[in-house]
Design an enzyme around this catalytic site. Structure first.
Site, PDB file in Angstrom:
ATOM      1  N   ARG A  59      28.540  -2.162  15.408  1.00  0.00           N
ATOM      2  CA  ARG A  59      28.327  -3.053  14.277  1.00  0.00           C
ATOM      3  C   ARG A  59      26.874  -3.524  14.308  1.00  0.00           C
ATOM      4  O   ARG A  59      26.213  -3.458  15.339  1.00  0.00           O
ATOM      5  CB  ARG A  59      29.235  -4.277  14.384  1.00  0.00           C
ATOM      6  CG  ARG A  59      30.701  -3.964  14.203  1.00  0.00           C
ATOM      7  CD  ARG A  59      31.498  -5.271  14.156  1.00  0.00           C
ATOM      8  NE  ARG A  59      32.923  -5.016  14.323  1.00  0.00           N
ATOM      9  CZ  ARG A  59      33.724  -4.584  13.353  1.00  0.00           C
ATOM     10  NH1 ARG A  59      33.235  -4.362  12.152  1.00  0.00           N
ATOM     11  NH2 ARG A  59      35.008  -4.380  13.578  1.00  0.00           N
TER      12      ARG A  59
ATOM     13  N   THR B 101      26.781   1.388  11.131  1.00  0.00           N
ATOM     14  CA  THR B 101      27.706   2.365  10.562  1.00  0.00           C
ATOM     15  C   THR B 101      29.140   1.822  10.567  1.00  0.00           C
ATOM     16  O   THR B 101      29.898   2.033   9.618  1.00  0.00           O
ATOM     17  CB  THR B 101      27.604   3.702  11.327  1.00  0.00           C
ATOM     18  OG1 THR B 101      26.306   4.255  11.076  1.00  0.00           O
ATOM     19  CG2 THR B 101      28.656   4.692  10.856  1.00  0.00           C
TER      20      THR B 101
ATOM     21  N   ASP C 237      13.253  -3.899  24.132  1.00  0.00           N
ATOM     22  CA  ASP C 237      13.897  -2.617  23.903  1.00  0.00           C
ATOM     23  C   ASP C 237      12.959  -1.556  24.478  1.00  0.00           C
ATOM     24  O   ASP C 237      12.411  -0.746  23.762  1.00  0.00           O
ATOM     25  CB  ASP C 237      14.097  -2.429  22.387  1.00  0.00           C
ATOM     26  CG  ASP C 237      15.217  -1.445  22.082  1.00  0.00           C
ATOM     27  OD1 ASP C 237      15.821  -0.928  23.033  1.00  0.00           O
ATOM     28  OD2 ASP C 237      15.482  -1.209  20.898  1.00  0.00           O
TER      29      ASP C 237
ATOM     30  N   LYS D   3      10.990   1.429  14.521  1.00  0.00           N
ATOM     31  CA  LYS D   3      11.034   1.021  15.921  1.00  0.00           C
ATOM     32  C   LYS D   3       9.919   1.714  16.711  1.00  0.00           C
ATOM     33  O   LYS D   3       9.271   1.099  17.546  1.00  0.00           O
ATOM     34  CB  LYS D   3      12.409   1.378  16.490  1.00  0.00           C
ATOM     35  CG  LYS D   3      12.844   0.517  17.642  1.00  0.00           C
ATOM     36  CD  LYS D   3      14.270   0.840  18.069  1.00  0.00           C
ATOM     37  CE  LYS D   3      15.218  -0.294  17.780  1.00  0.00           C
ATOM     38  NZ  LYS D   3      16.585  -0.046  18.285  1.00  0.00           N
TER      39      LYS D   3
END
Lengths: 528, 528
Positions: free
Chosen positions: B221, B229, B282, B314
């Protein structure tokens, strides 16, 4: 939605809905918790979740206070009504409202300094304004533990450069209270820590105060060590003094030995320490900012700093000690503090006793000029006191030690200590050494070639120090002493058989003493 | 104190005292909390404090379970008896006992891997065993948030080398559940994220499944994006499927589009993400370990990976994209996964809609071969599906795209999608686009030269996506389109006037569109 400043989007976006404050009687220490019923209309409408961060605001007449809190979701109808907002003890106290008072909650804004924190995580250098903004957020409890840990690790890894350390120190002073003693110089003495039994402050302060210099000493309690100066002094008298009482004592007696925790001198440091301890992080930059921010906030103008160097001390190599010294000197100079940093012999614990009551015994023996007094504690305290005394323009460089020795030998230091103890509030009786003892014996004939400071501290803590004032370790042999096989090296003192068993077990696995030939003793540790 | 293993000191030292378990009905999500009355004899004797970390153990017949929890101290006598131990909801559920069952508590051991964590904080390289030990502690919820943040920041800064990433990935697979589909190959398609509207999976899966290859797709989610998706698929049917039901659907239809959160595929990753998100960390190593551990645990043997590259995506530089691709390839190869990583054009959102219902509309237009379907979404999905199909030995390299296009154009992909939707449990009706709209207009005549992906995602979230399924942004112009002054660039859709106002305010400050001359469009972004 009119406002007198340009508000960030999210604050506008969150509709602030009124709830009723309830004190739920749960103590979560420094972590504010807001309890919301799962069937509370606000909880459902706003999409809060357990562990969401919210801003709770209460308006009371003119006063508007807000705190950040994490949400815990309550299913128990006994605890809260469905329009109640439960608050943990500290959170409730801070808002300063009565139960039933209306409060509003909204999704919390991220702290303003988040972009700077992220730059530091990425390894970049921060500016003066960025570090000030970070420290304001930290002192305002706007950082989560995750963000605090990120800051501590990021500044530990990409070591702060010396100007960053300066900015951090300045910022930490700016967000706290600053004591003012109405005269100069205000002298102080501090050790970076890590050496058991190193209770020189309790000898330096009365010597320096007896000479007439102002030395309002504040100390910490032990966090990971078997005794802090505040724990040890507390065996003799009260140390938890309101600032006004401390000021009276200092003006009457030129010195004090109080606990510094009550003064909120460097609130950001208190928050950072809560994260540094569990990670055992103590990087040079953080240490300098922590110590110097507290000293500047305490109003000190002149500081003697003790940096013990040894194989099991906090600083283990001369290069590191020198680099640390230079960093202290740079920041102290820029902050307007006159600093005399000395690298000292940190190869073994200082004195005989480790643990509050045992250390009090050592200190009082020195002050009483008792022949049984530990000579190393006496000499180290005199050297440090001498350095402090040399901040006095009337004392020639090199004469401080002799002046300090005169004050100690004449009994004037003891008299001053008694005056300070009485002023702070003398304890009804001294704690006694703990009843149960076990002696750890030498496994061989030889010379004591090393004593592991960390091991000794750990055994003393397992024995119950500092919580049990009389517990700890009493060293019977020191570095260079000859011992015979079976001769006792040290004594463990505890109050319970369980604690005795644990401390003894650890000592059996590794006593912390090395016995060998005299030439195996580590050299290159200066007597300053 | 006999024991069948050599216990660490502290466990011995803490006397485990029995209390009575109570469910207090407070939901603290993943953070276990143990509530103790302040006047509880155990609390007093053991020296627990608020925020102390304790181990709570319950023995039930043969079964012995323990959890770590933090202590909250209760003064409210309604909540607990003085020999009760209150437990938060998840903690209580995990212990699997009834209320009133005896439980024991002790001071918690520090996690076994702490020395390794400290080595990483100091910038050292970790071994296979060290990373496994850290991941076991993380998955076992033995790390505090402070320790988690320290691990995430330390591995972000001193970038993990590629073998460390491999060990981390292996360890994350080892501590979780692994799905087994009883046949090979099991193919998958994944995007590293960051590109709004990039819903290719909902087209790739039916094409690949219609070809007969096994593609059991699990998705997440949205956490910080306007739609994942799983959120988008949920407009059409149920996505929260138990594993056994998912297996039946996959065996019947060769594919599914389910939510992956239920399977506990990489529990350590779930814990780490809870810390990485708030810090916006990240790093390449963490991304590779997170994605590949989930894919291996899901039983995938062949994976097409989409790495969008663009000024607001990103990954923003070709060098970084190439380095990330190599790292994915190295770890995938060592884990036995056949990987085809493609660097794609990430200069603008994909398709027209941003937000679950709007993205469903785009996807269904493509599957229906509707002339209004967004051509970029169609082409990208066909190219990715083609790459997946080329994992089939019978399809020649380069032919995949044409095979995929045949399946789509013939209506077989649509038929497969409908079969999957019916099998998962078709929704009663489709969510409609939200009622309130606002169109953002071009400030000048010219060409669209840039669209800011982050800005578009933010506006869509402020409009209510993904919580409000019909909310979001509908792009009316894309890169390279000619526009006249005053012509609408995109439409904001929301359900409430408040949300509309916030989203519009942000769009007014910066629309996210740049209008200029055609030659200003960024080049060098490959169509793969």
């Amino acid at each position: 939605m009119p406002s007198d400043r340009t508000p960030p989007i999210a604050e506008d976006a969150a509709e602030r809905v009124s709830l009723v404050a309830r004190r739920v009687g749960i103590d979560t220490y420094r972590e504010n918790v807001a309890y919301l019923r799962r069937d509370c209309p606000v909880y459902r409408a706003e999409g809060f979740q357990a562990l969401s961060k919210v801003e709770v605001t209460a308006t009371n007449g003119e006063q508007r206070r807000s705190i950040l809190a994490v949400v815990n979701v309550v299913d128990d109808v006994r605890l809260l009504g469905d329009c109640d907002l439960g608050l943990s003890e500290e959170a409730f106290a801070y808002l300063g409202i009565a139960e039933g008072h209306p409060v509003r909650i909204a999704h919390a804004e991220p702290p303003i300094s988040m972009p700077s924190l992220k730059r530091k995580i990425a390894g970049e250098r921060l500016t003066h304004d960025e570090l000030h903004s970070i420290v304001r957020d930290i002192a305002g409890h706007r950082y989560s533990k995750i963000e605090l840990a990120a800051f501590v690790v990021a500044t530990n890894q990409f070591e702060l450069d010396r100007d960053e350390v300066l900015y951090l120190t300045e910022a930490m002073v700016d967000v706290g209270r600053k004591l003012d003693w109405d005269e100069k110089p205000v002298v102080d003495k501090h050790c970076i820590g890590g050496l058991p039994g190193n209770r020189t402050s309790m000898i330096v302060v009365p010597i320096v105060a007896a000479h007439g210099m102002l030395i309002p000493k504040t100390s910490s309690r032990a966090i990971t060590s078997p005794a802090g100066t505040a724990d040890t002094m507390e065996c003799l008298c009260r140390v938890d003094l309101p600032f006004e009482r401390m000021r009276e004592i200092v003006h009457a007696h030129r010195g004090c030995l109080a606990w510094g925790g009550r003064a909120a001198l460097s609130p950001a440091d208190d928050v950072l320490i809560s994260v540094e301890r569990p990670l055992s992080i103590d990087s040079p930059g953080q240490m300098v900012a922590s110590i110097l921010s507290k000293k500047v906030a305490a109003g000190s103008t002149h500081l003697v700093l003790d940096i013990p160097l040894g194989p099991t001390a906090k600083v283990r190599h001369m290069d590191d000690a020198q680099r640390l010294k230079k960093l202290f000197e740079y920041v102290a100079h820029r902050m307007g503090v006159t600093l005399d940093a000395v690298i000292t012999d940190g190869r073994q614990p200082v004195g005989h006793g480790i643990g509050p009551a045992l250390e009090v015994r050592d200190v009082m023996q020195v002050l009483n000029n008792d022949p049984a007094a530990p000579i190393d504690l006496r000499n180290k305290a005199l050297r440090l006191a001498g350095r402090v005394l040399e901040f006095d323009r009337d004392i020639r460089g090199g004469d401080g030690f002799a002046v300090a020795r005169d004050i100690l030998d004449s009994g004037r230091a003891l008299a001053k200590m008694n005056a300070i103890i009485d002023a702070q509030g003398r304890a009804a009786e001294l704690p006694r050494p703990a009843r149960l003892t076990h002696e750890v014996e030498s496994p061989a004939d030889g010379t004591v070639t090393a004593i592991d400071c960390e091991r000794m501290a750990r055994i003393a803590r397992l024995a119950g120090a500092p919580k049990v004032k009389g517990a700890g370790v009493d060293l019977l042999k020191k570095l260079g002493d000859r011992v015979a096989r079976g001769e006792p090296l040290y004594r463990i003192l505890t109050d319970t058989t369980t604690e005795l068993a644990f401390a003894r077990d650890v000592a059996v696995r590794a006593s912390g003493f090395a016995i060998g030939a005299p030439e195996e003793i580590a050299h290159g540790y200066v007597e300053f």
